[in-house]
Enzyme design. Structure first.
Site: not given
Ligand code: NAD
Ligand code: TYD
Length: 378
Positions: A88, A136-138, A184, A188
């Site tokens: 993460s 995640t919003d990423e 990352y 995701k």
């Protein structure tokens, strides 16, 4: 939808431990199976208080191990999966992208395939089953800093409820295209695509949620907030990347766990929900708030440790701004964040200062001894 046995992956990590605690206490008739490899980020001490609950079981295993995942699902009659296990930390992904692809992509695929094989072997097949993937919003990429004419950032926006202060007039929506920048977020994003592909191809019932930055107790002190509280405590430099102008949307971890509970039980299959705090902060402002709060709670002079702030080389590919629009979750399921940031930060800093043994064990690497104490004695 009532579940009899829920597998929670990554339950010994930061967010997972809050989800395990909530579900174990709230659903005593449901068996909670925590599957975690215990990487550096997994700490069984995060769950000391639920260890002896009769409906809780911990299994140390790697989600990439398909046979073990399938065996566990079969032997435990798993009818729900909440998948949080992941690598993460963005900085680690820049140094070691392979590990991220392995766990976040192949690990997710291994779980999907095991769930599919097990559930398809049952007479009722997918009825009453759910694979809930936490993301995640990423994955959406980065937003710009902007403000409407005549305003200064942060400005008030109508994109959300309450008094939401924003640093830009665009927000991540569920319908946005993915545009990940870091290894990352790329890993995701790939995991998210596999979850949706398994729904569209095989009919596997799934939900994906994309959440903003979490903060609160039990976060590994490599992430901004716990790292800086620990550094202030020990009067070590606070390495702010670039000029500290990057903006993140922060959510108290228990509010995320509450959203996960609501969505797991009431969310619509095949939907995506964005979860955010409606709470944008520039890094440098958070760091100043952390110094003030920590100094006050330690009885030090007001802002005495401000000079620990050190501007360092920026993170490679550092996304400028994340901001979530979680209107859909509010309108469809009635969820809203419960805490104001200043209140959440006060609670969080206090927790780390009250739990310095936890911090010391985690930063020294000593924490795996809890695993031996808890499991090797049995
Ligand atoms: P974390 O790093 O604190 O915990 C991850 C957990 O997963 C650890 O317990 C680790 O041991 C376990 N794990 C890692 N690889 C594994 C593997 N191969 N098999 C089994 N277990 C493994 O992470 P976190 O911050 O709690 O994040 C949990 C999830 O939420 C992740 O999927 C993350 O992408 C997502 N998320 C996090 C945030 C955030 O701000 N922390 C925000 C949005 C979404
Ligand atoms: P982090 O907690 O790593 O979360 P993410 O990268 O997933 O948003 O970082 C939050 C913000 O703080 C991010 O903009 C990077 C910045 N940051 C620093 O300036 N210094 C640090 O030492 C760390 C860990 C993060």
């Amino acid at each position: 939808m009532e579940h009899k046995a829920i597998m929670i992956t990554g339950g010994a990590g930061f967010i997972g431990s809050h989800v395990v605690r909530l579900f174990t206490g709230k659903y005593p008739d449901c068996r909670i199976l925590n599957v975690d490899k215990l990487t550096y980020a997994g700490n069984p001490a995060n769950l000391k208080d639920v260890e002896d609950s009769p409906n809780y079981r911990f299994v140390r295993a790697d989600i990439c191990d398909f046979d073990t995942m399938l065996g566990l699902m079969e032997s435990e009659h798993v009818d729900g999966i909440i998948h949080l296990a992941a690598e993460s930390h963005v900085d680690r992904s820049i140094k070691d992208p392979f590990t991220f692809a392995k766990t976040n992509v192949m690990g997710t695929l291994s779980l999907l395939q095991a769930a599919r094989q097990y559930w398809e072997s049952l007479p009722e097949r997918y009825d009453g089953k759910l694979f809930y993937h936490i993301s995640t919003d990423e994955v959406y990429g980065a937003l710009t800093l902007s403000h409407p004419e005549g305003t200064e950032p942060p400005f008030s926006t109508k994109a959300s409820s309450g008094h939401h202060l924003a640093y830009g007039d665009t927000f991540f929506k569920e319908t946005d295209k993915y545009s990940p920048h870091s290894p990352y977020s790329a890993s995701k994003a790939a995991g998210d695509h596999f979850v949706r592909a398994f729904h569209d191809t095989y009919g596997l019932p799934s939900i994906v949620t994309n959440c903003s930055n979490n903060y609160g107790p039990y976060q590994f002190p490599e992430k901004l907030i716990p790292l800086f509280v620990n550094n202030i405590l020990h009067r070590r430099p606070l390495p702010v990347y670039g000029r500290g102008e990057n903006v993140r949307d922060w959510l108290y971890v228990e509010d995320h766990a509450r959203a996960i509970d609501l969505i797991f039980h009431q969310g619509k299959i095949a939907e995506t929900y964005n979860i955010g705090g409606f709470n944008e902060w520039k890094n440098i402002d958070i760091v100043r708030l952390l110094v003030k709060t920590t100094d006050r709670l330690l009885g030090r002079g007001d802002g005495e440790d401000m000079d620990l702030i050190t501007f360092v080389k920026d993170r490679a590919g550092h996304d400028l701004r994340y901001a979530i629009d979680s209107t859909k979750l509010r309108d469809e399921l009635g969820w809203e964040p419960s805490l104001q940031f200043e209140e959440g930060i006060e609670k969080t800093v206090k927790w780390y200062l009250d739990n310095q043994d936890w911090l010391a064990d985690v930063t020294s690497g000593n924490y795996l001894r809890y695993y031996d104490e808890m499991y090797n004695r049995r």
